[in-house]
Design a protein around this motif. Structure first.
Motif, short mmCIF file in Angstrom:
data_model
loop_
_atom_site.label_atom_id
_atom_site.label_comp_id
_atom_site.label_asym_id
_atom_site.label_seq_id
_atom_site.Cartn_x
_atom_site.Cartn_y
_atom_site.Cartn_z
N ILE A 171 -32.41 56.68 -34.97
CA ILE A 171 -33.72 56.56 -35.22
C ILE A 171 -34.16 56.71 -36.61
O ILE A 171 -34.93 56.05 -37.15
N MET A 175 -36.09 53.78 -38.76
CA MET A 175 -37.29 54.24 -39.41
C MET A 175 -37.33 53.64 -40.85
O MET A 175 -38.30 53.13 -41.55
N MET A 178 -37.59 50.10 -41.09
CA MET A 178 -39.22 49.81 -41.03
C MET A 178 -39.95 50.02 -42.06
O MET A 178 -40.76 49.26 -42.58
N MET A 179 -39.64 50.86 -42.79
CA MET A 179 -40.40 51.38 -44.26
C MET A 179 -40.03 50.38 -45.10
O MET A 179 -41.10 50.07 -46.03
N PRO A 182 -41.98 46.51 -43.55
CA PRO A 182 -42.84 46.59 -42.41
C PRO A 182 -43.29 45.71 -41.37
O PRO A 182 -43.58 45.87 -40.54
N ILE A 185 -41.76 45.57 -38.07
CA ILE A 185 -41.92 46.71 -37.19
C ILE A 185 -41.85 45.93 -35.79
O ILE A 185 -41.29 46.65 -34.78
N MET A 189 -39.21 47.64 -33.15
CA MET A 189 -39.66 48.67 -31.98
C MET A 189 -38.75 48.31 -30.62
O MET A 189 -38.51 49.43 -30.07
N VAL A 192 -35.92 50.33 -31.16
CA VAL A 192 -36.35 51.91 -30.80
C VAL A 192 -36.31 52.17 -29.51
O VAL A 192 -35.50 53.30 -29.14
N MET B 175 -48.24 50.11 -34.07
CA MET B 175 -47.54 49.43 -35.03
C MET B 175 -48.48 48.95 -36.02
O MET B 175 -47.93 48.90 -37.18
N MET B 178 -48.50 51.50 -38.60
CA MET B 178 -47.32 51.65 -39.52
C MET B 178 -47.08 50.52 -40.39
O MET B 178 -46.61 50.95 -41.44
N MET B 179 -47.56 49.36 -40.06
CA MET B 179 -47.25 48.36 -40.98
C MET B 179 -48.51 48.47 -42.15
O MET B 179 -47.93 48.00 -43.35
N PRO B 182 -46.60 52.18 -44.36
CA PRO B 182 -45.15 52.41 -43.96
C PRO B 182 -44.89 53.79 -44.22
O PRO B 182 -43.75 54.35 -43.54
N ILE B 185 -44.65 56.39 -41.31
CA ILE B 185 -43.77 55.93 -40.13
C ILE B 185 -43.31 57.27 -39.62
O ILE B 185 -43.29 57.51 -38.44
N MET B 189 -44.26 58.42 -35.85
CA MET B 189 -43.21 58.05 -34.82
C MET B 189 -43.50 59.26 -33.66
O MET B 189 -43.09 58.87 -32.51
N TRP B 193 -43.71 58.57 -29.62
CA TRP B 193 -43.13 59.38 -28.27
C TRP B 193 -44.16 59.96 -27.45
O TRP B 193 -43.85 60.11 -26.29
#
Lengths: 236, 236
Positions: A171, A175, A178-179, A182, A185, A189, A192, B175, B178-179, B182, B185, B189, B193
């Motif tokens: 994970i 991440m 993703m960073m 972006p 994402i 996902m 994930v 999402m 997050m984009m 970034p 993130i 996250m 969850w």
């Protein structure tokens, strides 16, 4: 230390219990196959195979319903005593977890319906590694179930901590990816979720290990530390 | 349409079954309280309360183990006939789902241990909305269970589709966030969850609704479409 299953089964039950046990093993085999197929589909980016996993999930569901009915019928008809009843309870719980593992395999297969860039493929390779580790755990716990082998079951029980560490590491990797990118994402996902599914499968294998120990030792070990299980219940 | 529970309970069982049923309702009340506490902790960013949820989870676990033993004891001692046995099976399955809902509440509470920027708070508000919706679903299904009311149970069953849509929408929002940011993130996250946990709780409420229908109608409705349940089983 293999458990002598037949000693625990009183005369006229034998056939009924042997049948239901075989059905559980068949269901376990199918679920293992579904998980491996899902992993194969993802690593080969094979959408055809992914759809087959999706399609075959109904077989797993049907087996759960039918074994569940079998268990209820056995209890109603045979009125089993302590240890036989424990076996039926362990079976009923095992198939519930197997059915959920089948669902997770279906979810994992979804990843194969998308395509990924070369850099993203690196994540897929790591997921495949974790997947094979979890698949081995499933194989081993089904084997422990087949032989009602508490030591083998406890080994799987301990294995889950490794899967959890793998999960955390993966994970974190995802991440970071993703960073750095972006825009990826929404696609990432899906990875994930598949990593999460693998972690959940590990938990469910651990559950099944607990049912094996419950049946053989007559003790419910959920929520007990592994140290105490080892010392007080398995007396290893 | 309320189900007359007492008609289904043969003489000498009455007390045992009544007791175990009350224990399930107490466990349900505790789990509901844990979920609401977790949601309160998150929306007030109250780490103290979050730790309390974490700490109290053992009570839920202990109740599951003890009710599970009670069920096994009833079956062994009383050798229940069809409908009584169905009640015991429905109870055993219900408490397994309740225990997992307790675990999810514990996970959700974790979000309160972190702090969030003003923009991120908007996501928290949306999560709280979804949380209250799921909490109501849990309340309603426990109510349906208490009265063994199949229509109320089926209403909860249908409610889950709404929760699933809410879930999809919220994940899309997260999402997007997050984009746009970034660096956030790893922190965001945790919200992913918790939204996932809420969606899982919805699924588990749906499971409990299925056990109520199974007990009253004697039919296992898992993997059957809602249309067919309505037409063939509930005959609404």
């Amino acid at each position: 230390m293999e458990h002598n299953l037949s000693k625990h089964i009183s005369g006229k039950f034998n056939q009924d219990l042997e049948n239901v046990r075989n059905h559980v093993l068949a269901m376990g085999g199918l679920v293992e196959q579904q998980l491996n197929s899902a992993l194969d589909a993802v690593s080969a980016n094979d959408s055809e195979q992914a759809r087959q996993v999706e399609k075959d999930d109904y077989k797993v569901n049907a087996m759960e319903v039918s074994i569940d009915e079998e268990c209820t019928r056995i209890i109603a008809k045979r009125q089993p005593a302590a240890s036989d009843l424990r076996l039926v309870v362990a079976i009923a719980k095992t198939i519930a977890d197997l059915e959920r593992i089948g669902d997770e395999a279906r979810r994992i297969a979804q990843v194969a319906l998308d395509s990924f860039s070369k850099e993203q493929q690196d994540l897929l390779v790591m997921i495949d590694n974790m997947g094979r580790q979890v698949s081995k755990m499933l194989h081993d716990v089904l084997d422990a179930f087949a032989r009602m082998d508490v030591e083998a079951a406890f080994k799987v029980h301990k294995e889950d901590a490794k899967v959890d560490r793998e999960y955390e590491a993966l994970i974190r990797q995802i991440m970071t990816y993703m960073m750095e990118d972006p825009r990826s994402i929404p696609k990432i996902m899906a990875l994930v979720w598949s990593v999460r599914s693998l972690e959940r499968i590990g938990d469910r294998c651990q559950n099944i290990a607990e049912y094996v120990i419950y049946f053989v030792k007559g003790k419910d070990i959920r929520h007990i530390s592994q140290e105490d299980i080892e010392k007080d219940i398995l007396k290893l």
